[in-house]
Design an enzyme around this catalytic site. Sequence first.
Site: not given
Ligand SMILES: CC(C)(COP(=O)(O)OP(=O)(O)OC[C@H]1O[C@@H](n2cnc3c(N)ncnc32)[C@H](O)[C@@H]1OP(=O)(O)O)[C@@H](O)C(=O)NCCC(=O)NCCS
Length: 332
Positions: A116, A256, A286
């Site tokens: 990214c 980003h 993204n």
């Molecule tokens: C991926 C991302 C959106 C997930 O959001 P989050 O708030 O961290 O959520 P978590 O991973 O802690 O998951 C929370 C819950 O939501 C659930 N969940 C994950 N994806 C889901 C979706 N698409 N829909 C519904 N629920 C979802 C998980 O299973 C988890 O459930 P649980 O509590 O029962 O285990 C977030 O972590 C993120 O944006 N990370 C950075 C990504 C990034 O920048 N990536 C590219 C690099 S530049």
Amino acid sequence: MQKIRAAITGVGGYVPEYVLTNRELETMVDTSDEWITTRTGIKERRILKGENQGVSVLGIEAVKEVLKKTNTDPAEIDLLIFATVTADMTFPATANIVASAVGAVNAFSYDLGAACSGFVYALATGASFIQSGMYKKVIVVGGDKMSAILDYSDRTTCIIFGDGAGCVLLEPTTEEYGVMDTELKSDGNGEKYLHMKAGGSRIPASHETVDKKLHFVYQEGSAVFKFAVTNMADVAAQIVERNKLKSDEITWLVPHQANKRIIDATASRMGITEDKVMMNIERYGNTTSGTIPLLLWDYEKQLKKGDNLVLAAFGGGFTWGAVWVKWAYDTK
Ligand SMILES: CC(C)(COP(=O)(O)OP(=O)(O)OC[C@H]1O[C@@H](n2cnc3c(N)ncnc32)[C@H](O)[C@@H]1OP(=O)(O)O)[C@@H](O)C(=O)NCCC(=O)NCCS
């Protein structure tokens, strides 16, 4: 001798037609429009459909546009850098394919992989070729076809990414415009949190790697989130402090587009209000190397000569970086 700077003199972009909405994703995985919107800020993303359609398809359209808008003869291009993690093939470089397709017959070209942060790395690299006086016209492309490496049964990754590409033309100037300062970082310890396991030389493709779904993005979302919030904000703050830029002198933060919550945290750390933050995550998700040039493409008409832009990115590697750009032209 006067200092030569690399000015951005044009922007091109391209996103494929197909719109994959949160509603459609609800029919594919256990998710909801409400969850995706509140946790990421994304409403829809574009997907490149069709057989034999690699990321070069997106890059070619973006580059054609910048050549047309700037009235540039492709034969005058000295160098084309394509930042991507979804190259058409392992080799040749997608940059070679794009340069050839647009008629940049005198350019040498190569791909750059920094996930990214790919576009900010490539912009810094392209700019240094101009600043050294070596080249006069450099095209820097950032783009990815993330749909090619996503598991559409994994709700934690498939909702985040989309396809798209953007590019800029860099030319020399002796005025105080263009790429003013850059700060780039990387830390390979990030590998465990964000990677694609197979298909490279460590674990080549096999029936087993396909069966085990090892050719898709693997991400530990919450760990990546924490690193992204800290490091993107740190590096953006660093470039601002080093250049003694006050927050009211920054016209635009160009972050980003990984997650709206990461963008908000970075802006708040820099004391920048939401109206000065470029944002299109709700429409494209993204697009990895594509997000920053696509922001410049979307906002080009609002940009004025002399505007101070702070570009900031964080991505797999880990890689991160920031670039201070003084915008060099008014769009007619
Ligand atoms: C991926 C991302 C959106 C997930 O959001 P989050 O708030 O961290 O959520 P978590 O991973 O802690 O998951 C929370 C819950 O939501 C659930 N969940 C994950 N994806 C889901 C979706 N698409 N829909 C519904 N629920 C979802 C998980 O299973 C988890 O459930 P649980 O509590 O029962 O285990 C977030 O972590 C993120 O944006 N990370 C950075 C990504 C990034 O920048 N990536 C590219 C690099 S530049």
